[in-house]
Structure formats: C-alpha cells, structure tokens
Design an enzyme around this catalytic site. Structure first.
Site, mmCIF file in Angstrom:
data_model
loop_
_atom_site.group_PDB
_atom_site.id
_atom_site.type_symbol
_atom_site.label_atom_id
_atom_site.label_comp_id
_atom_site.label_asym_id
_atom_site.label_seq_id
_atom_site.Cartn_x
_atom_site.Cartn_y
_atom_site.Cartn_z
ATOM 1 N N ASP A 155 0.815 -1.216 0.000
ATOM 2 C CA ASP A 155 0.000 0.000 0.000
ATOM 3 C C ASP A 155 0.852 1.272 0.000
ATOM 4 O OD1 ASP A 155 -2.567 1.083 0.036
ATOM 5 O OD2 ASP A 155 -2.530 1.356 2.215
ATOM 6 N N HIS A 156 0.370 2.287 -0.690
ATOM 7 C CA HIS A 156 1.023 3.606 -0.728
ATOM 8 C C HIS A 156 2.518 3.506 -1.022
ATOM 9 C CE1 HIS A 156 -2.386 6.079 0.320
ATOM 10 N NE2 HIS A 156 -2.691 5.264 1.307
HETATM 11 O O1 G3H Z 1 -4.325 3.019 2.759
HETATM 12 C C1 G3H Z 1 -4.713 2.920 3.930
HETATM 13 C C2 G3H Z 1 -5.900 3.576 4.385
HETATM 14 O O2 G3H Z 1 -6.229 4.637 3.588
HETATM 15 C C3 G3H Z 1 -6.091 3.699 5.860
HETATM 16 O O3 G3H Z 1 -6.532 4.975 6.291
HETATM 17 O O4 G3H Z 1 -5.695 4.772 8.603
HETATM 18 O O5 G3H Z 1 -7.226 6.582 7.992
HETATM 19 O O6 G3H Z 1 -8.064 4.243 8.084
HETATM 20 P P1 G3H Z 1 -6.911 5.157 7.839
HETATM 21 ZN ZN ZN Z 2 -4.530 5.213 2.260
#
Ligand code: G3H
Ligand code: ZN
Length: 283
Positions: free
Chosen positions: A84-85
């Site tokens: 992710d990211h």
């Molecule tokens: O990519 C991960 C999410 O966007 C998590 O976001 O930690 O605000 O739930 P959050």
């Molecule tokens: Zn995110």
C-alpha cells in the site's frame, strides 16, 4: 486456504455491487487480528502493508510479508496480500519478489502529467508480472504524519472527467479517489461526498477505492459502498483499538512486564474492530 488475489476479490465484489475491506498490517498481531476478525465475520479481506510500515521495520519487507502471508494462508476465509502507498520503485519491484498480488502505486503528490507518466510505467511493470495496480488521483490528506489536508477545500477532490482520462492513460486496475475522507482520523466524523462517488462510478471503468475509511462513520461507509466504492481501506481504527486496549490493561496492571499480557487484549480489540467493519461494509 490458499491466498487469493486482490484483483479477484475486488472484481467479484464490484460485479455484485458490494465492497471488500482492506486492513493495514504493522505488526504480526495486526495480521493475526485481521485473519481472526475476517473468520469471525465469515468474509474475505485484504491484508495490506504500507511503505510506512516497511520503514518502521527498518526498510525490510521480507519478514513482515512472510509472516503476513503465513497468517493469511492458515486462514479459513479467502485473504489477499497488497502493498500500500508505494512511492519507492525498489519497494514496487519487491511486490513481485515477495509474493504480493497487488500494489497501490502512489504518485499522487506529483503534478498531473508526472503522476500519469510514473503510474503508467508502474502499471506496465506490474501487468508484465500479473500484478494488479491501484493508483491515486486527487489529494487524500493525512499521510506520513503530514498535517491533515482540508478534505473539503476546493481543488482537493477527484474530478470525474480528469479521472476518466487518467485511467485511460495509465491503464490502472483501480483508482483511489479523494471524496472527503482523510487518513489517520481517530474520530469518525468525516463527511464523504456520495454524489461525487456516484459520478466517479459512472465515469470510470475501474473499481473505486476509499482511503482513510477509519474516519468515516458506519452510515457513511454503507452509503459510500451503495454509491459505488469497491475497496474500503482501514488502518487507524485498528491502532485506536490496539492502543486503547494496551493503555487500559497497563492502567489496571501497572506492574506487568510480559507483553503477552497486554497484547492478547490488544489483538482481540483489533479482531473485534475488523469484524465490525466487515459487517458494515457487507451491508
Ligand atoms: O491506505 C490505507 C488507508 O487509507 C487507511 O486509512 O488509517 O485513515 O483508516 P486510515
Ligand atoms: Zn490510504
């Protein structure tokens, strides 16, 4: 149960007008709690490791990826692994070597043209290896400990026409869109623009991803899924549950030294949170 792919889970959910929840893994206990919560809810889920979490582990993905994969394989419900990211190209390439079925390549901080160029390249690389690629257009704030962005400021949200061109030009499999949520909220007070979600759903041929879902109340999440969100990303809510349980345990038992004493309730609190979000997202 063998691992399933994120693309498979998301494609099936979209064809059924439903959504799949994706939860962030930071420690082994997060992975165990996500699997336990998913089993309790009887729902599939995605376990995702962010570049931030890799940084926390000294830049080493292998150990956490292997542990998360082992937890997922031992589960009785279908679970998928997602990176992710991802900003770093080295980490993007590790998605393949470490057995991830999907990656979110995050070039959202770049100007539009550079985002398109970098993302199209990441998609070409991923598709050459059977990896499903998510990207982001618009600005979803609150990443990396940065100050929260005003999710309601003009110019922050994803524009449907620009998003349609972006998807066509990059070839992405799914798109993270800015619709009013922001990362790292510990209160569930975000107001999501459901009309914009419906507009994006109508304009785009790929599934939509909601980031920062911890800050969105249950009704807002249900409405977001009904309007067309297919992947719901949740991270902070697990950490709120984890830390709350640890804090409560240590306040009640200040002489504790064995971490297992407080990690058991912490893991259980996260599993309960996962099961709750899965029930909400399922509708
Ligand atoms: O990519 C991960 C999410 O966007 C998590 O976001 O930690 O605000 O739930 P959050
Ligand atoms: Zn995110």
């Amino acid at each position: 149960m063998p691992l399933v792919s994120t693309g498979e889970l998301v494609t099936r959910a979209r064809s059924q007008g439903r959504a799949v929840a994706a939860f962030n893994v930071i420690t082994l206990e997060h992975a165990e709690a996500i699997a336990a919560g998913a089993e309790r809810a009887g729902e599939p889920a995605v376990l995702q490791i962010s570049e931030n979490a890799v940084r926390f582990h000294g830049g080493e993905l292998t150990a956490l990826a292997a542990a998360t994969g082992a937890v997922a394989r031992a589960s009785s419900v279908p679970l998928a692994l997602h990176l992710d990211h991802v900003v770093s190209r080295d980490l993007l390439h590790a998605a393949y070597t470490e057995g991830f079925s999907s990656v979110m390549f995050d070039a959202s901080k770049l100007p539009y043209g550079d985002n398109v160029k970098a993302t199209a390249e990441a998609v070409r690389w991923g598709h050459g290896r059977g990896i499903w690629v998510e990207a982001e257009l618009g600005r979803i704030g609150g990443k990396d400990g940065e100050p929260p962005l005003d999710a309601h400021a003009p110019g922050v949200r994803t524009d449907p026409a620009e998003a349609a061109a972006y998807v066509a030009d990059t070839g992405v499999d799914a798109l993270a869109v800015a619709v009013g949520s922001t990362h790292a909220m510990t209160e569930r007070t975000a107001s999501v623009d459901h009309a914009l979600i419906a507009g994006l759903r109508a304009a785009l041929p790929v599934p939509l991803v909601l980031h920062g879902s911890s800050g969105v109340p249950d009704d807002g999440l249900r409405a977001a899924v009904a309007a067309g969100m297919t992947k719901i990303n949740i991270g902070t809510a697990l950490n709120t549950a984890y830390t709350g349980a640890v804090r409560a345990f240590l306040e009640a038992h200040p002489a504790t030294v064995d971490p297992r004493a407080y990690l058991v309730p912490a893991r259980e609190a996260m599993a309960g949170t996962v099961a709750h979000f899965l029930a909400v997202v399922r509708g």
